[in-house]
Design a protein around this motif. Sequence first.
Motif, PDB file in Angstrom:
ATOM      1  N   HIS A 147       0.847  -1.191   0.000  1.00  0.00           N
ATOM      2  CA  HIS A 147       0.000   0.000   0.000  1.00  0.00           C
ATOM      3  C   HIS A 147       0.880   1.238   0.000  1.00  0.00           C
ATOM      4  O   HIS A 147       1.119   1.872   1.021  1.00  0.00           O
ATOM      5  CB  HIS A 147      -0.970  -0.042   1.173  1.00  0.00           C
ATOM      6  CG  HIS A 147      -1.997  -1.111   0.968  1.00  0.00           C
ATOM      7  ND1 HIS A 147      -3.178  -0.893   0.303  1.00  0.00           N
ATOM      8  CD2 HIS A 147      -1.962  -2.426   1.263  1.00  0.00           C
ATOM      9  CE1 HIS A 147      -3.850  -2.021   0.231  1.00  0.00           C
ATOM     10  NE2 HIS A 147      -3.140  -2.977   0.800  1.00  0.00           N
ATOM     11  N   VAL A 148       1.395   1.556  -1.195  1.00  0.00           N
ATOM     12  CA  VAL A 148       2.217   2.749  -1.360  1.00  0.00           C
ATOM     13  C   VAL A 148       1.607   3.571  -2.483  1.00  0.00           C
ATOM     14  O   VAL A 148       0.830   3.053  -3.300  1.00  0.00           O
ATOM     15  CB  VAL A 148       3.683   2.389  -1.701  1.00  0.00           C
ATOM     16  CG1 VAL A 148       4.368   1.770  -0.503  1.00  0.00           C
ATOM     17  CG2 VAL A 148       3.768   1.455  -2.879  1.00  0.00           C
ATOM     18  N   ALA A 149       1.991   4.832  -2.516  1.00  0.00           N
ATOM     19  CA  ALA A 149       1.354   5.770  -3.450  1.00  0.00           C
ATOM     20  C   ALA A 149       1.511   5.314  -4.902  1.00  0.00           C
ATOM     21  O   ALA A 149       0.587   5.409  -5.703  1.00  0.00           O
ATOM     22  CB  ALA A 149       1.953   7.160  -3.256  1.00  0.00           C
ATOM     23  N   GLU A 150       2.678   4.779  -5.256  1.00  0.00           N
ATOM     24  CA  GLU A 150       2.925   4.398  -6.651  1.00  0.00           C
ATOM     25  C   GLU A 150       2.274   3.069  -7.005  1.00  0.00           C
ATOM     26  O   GLU A 150       2.366   2.625  -8.153  1.00  0.00           O
ATOM     27  CB  GLU A 150       4.429   4.311  -6.920  1.00  0.00           C
ATOM     28  CG  GLU A 150       5.178   5.625  -6.780  1.00  0.00           C
ATOM     29  CD  GLU A 150       5.588   5.902  -5.341  1.00  0.00           C
ATOM     30  OE1 GLU A 150       5.311   5.052  -4.462  1.00  0.00           O
ATOM     31  OE2 GLU A 150       6.156   6.983  -5.089  1.00  0.00           O
TER      32      GLU A 150
END
Lengths: 594, 101
Positions: A147-150
């Motif tokens: 669950h990371v922005a990218e």
Amino acid sequence: MSPSDTRSDPPAGSTPGDDVAKPSRPAARQGELALFAPPAATDEMLVPARMVNEWTYCPRLAVLEWGRGEWAGNADTAAGRRAHKATETGAAPALPEPEALPDDRTLKTRRLLLASERLGLTAELDVIEADDGCVVPVDIKTGKRPHVAEGAYLPERVQVCVQALLLREAGYVCDEGALWFADSRERVRVELTDELIATALRAASDLRLTVASGRLPPPLDHSPKCVRCSLLPICLPDEVNWFRKGAIARTPPPAATPALPLYVQTPGARVTKKDFALVVQVEGEADRAVPLDEVSELVLAGPVSLTTPAVHELLRRDVPVAWMSSGFWYLGSTGPQGPRSAAVRTAQYAFAADEARRLVFARELVAAKIRNSRTILRRNWRGEDGERGPLLDRLALLADRTARAETAAALLGIEGEAAALYFRALPKLFTEGVAALPAFAFERRNRRPPADPVNACLSLLYAVLTRTFASAISVAGLDPWKGVYHVERPGRPALALDLIEPFRPVLADSAVLMALNNGELAPDDFVSAAGGCNLKPKARRALIAAYERRLDQETTHPAFGYQVSMRRLIQIQARLFARFVSGEIPRYPHYVPR
Amino acid sequence: MARRSNAEHAYVVAYDISDPKRWRRVFKTMKGYGRWLQLSVFHCRLDGGRRAEMASMLEDLIDRDTDHVIILDLGPAEDVELAVESLGKSFQPIERRAVVI
């Protein structure tokens, strides 16, 4: 997103400096020239997309795997293979030429190999989807979507980016890539930004230049990435950093596999392969089946036969076969062992050619051996208390004197003096029961052939210890036949004989003491003939089993402070020796327990 | 999803295979991973890698609609005291020790 006509690639055939001026390249940060490796020459290896991923994850990992031919698996790599299985089965229609790509239907294919000499890159694509004239490379990953922005971590995105660049190079229109996370069954879109493309190309170029320079990047510093990395037992990040920063190592690296050696030494035994197991047939006994995965090394001593299918299977699995005479003289090993690279061996030969470095190493080696034999005497002393103190003092003095030895010959003198003291005191370590038996009387060390039972036991275990080290040394990429302190002679594994010196008392002698004092060996377990003494088959089995039990005992590593089994310690020491000869660590930490 | 640990765990693998040919293949495969305990039951001691390999081997062999394999994780092989009551024959946990023949 920019369409495919604004590709950002390293310039073909131009000098590396040219590409800074190219408008399509994202501007390099100020004060930094974007110097890329020149295009790959025909005989040069192309950088695989997976290695670009690994370089981004950890440069050392990529160089070890790609440049040094090292590999090790663990639970995560096995899970990865399992997740990829879906791409190996089922129809894989050929990918049509870019012009002939259908624009009205969705086409899916798998397992495609792409390469470009101009980019210096190659990739194995898991799945390619074609839709509406565009293609999308999909890479399968085990695990859940982070669950990371990218949407995904940089190494994975870089890998997909390389795949997309190769598709573009082949003339396809490719605007995006994708990652499929098998555990959470989620798909993540990878946008091909100019920044990502530049990162991918830079990573590939850096990797190629680093491998060409022969330099091994330093390990990550206490990184959480190391804990689950399958190359942890090979890379030894904490152990190498210990020399740089003195930081305490975390836990010992896991063994490459939990498998153990399988010894077959009963004359006339036959080793065959059946399905997924090795079957040992001994006349008059029930067959013994040992799963192939549980065998780290097959040790055959004396007239034992091994079938060709079994040899093939062992070779396929990288399991070495150690061949020994019936007297356990190490004859050699069969099998692909260690990394597929000669980098470590080259460093070893250079080290062996340097007289000064050799002497420094030999001094520490002999000192470690004397200290360890002193420790065995100190710990197991059963003789009179008055004799103990002066003896230990004399050994400590001899250990200190090694530091002033000017030549290898002087060192040999000190070693011999200490050995005489030590072996004369050895019977003082026997229990009363054993000491009372005339068969186990021990006066001095002798060999070729050993004249009495205790010497026979020592000779046997020294031979087995040599083999244990010869295997660990080969697995670490070193050449067991080229020594540092021992003079080379044909048929003599000189490096193994060097490195076992400090371990003779702690592993072999203590296992002999254990077997004798526990009553595992009795006087009628030996046969004497022609001035030599030998163990009967049952006794040999018992003694080797005692030695293997000793290897499973835990010890505290004197330098790194963690608890580790002797078996793993040997592997760690062999790896450290390889790091030491390569010049990565300033000295080799000898195993000298307190 | 199975836990992914590199430590060795003890497992019991039990299977129901409807076709004798597949059953034989599963039986042979399992002999490479553990000790035959009873008809269609094996006792294994595996690290995470071998566990995953075994599962993927079995996955390929069986027919998902009619066969059934269960892999029961009994916990870390070294630490856990297996509370096993064995009636009739004796049950011995698998010890990790070098074989000398």
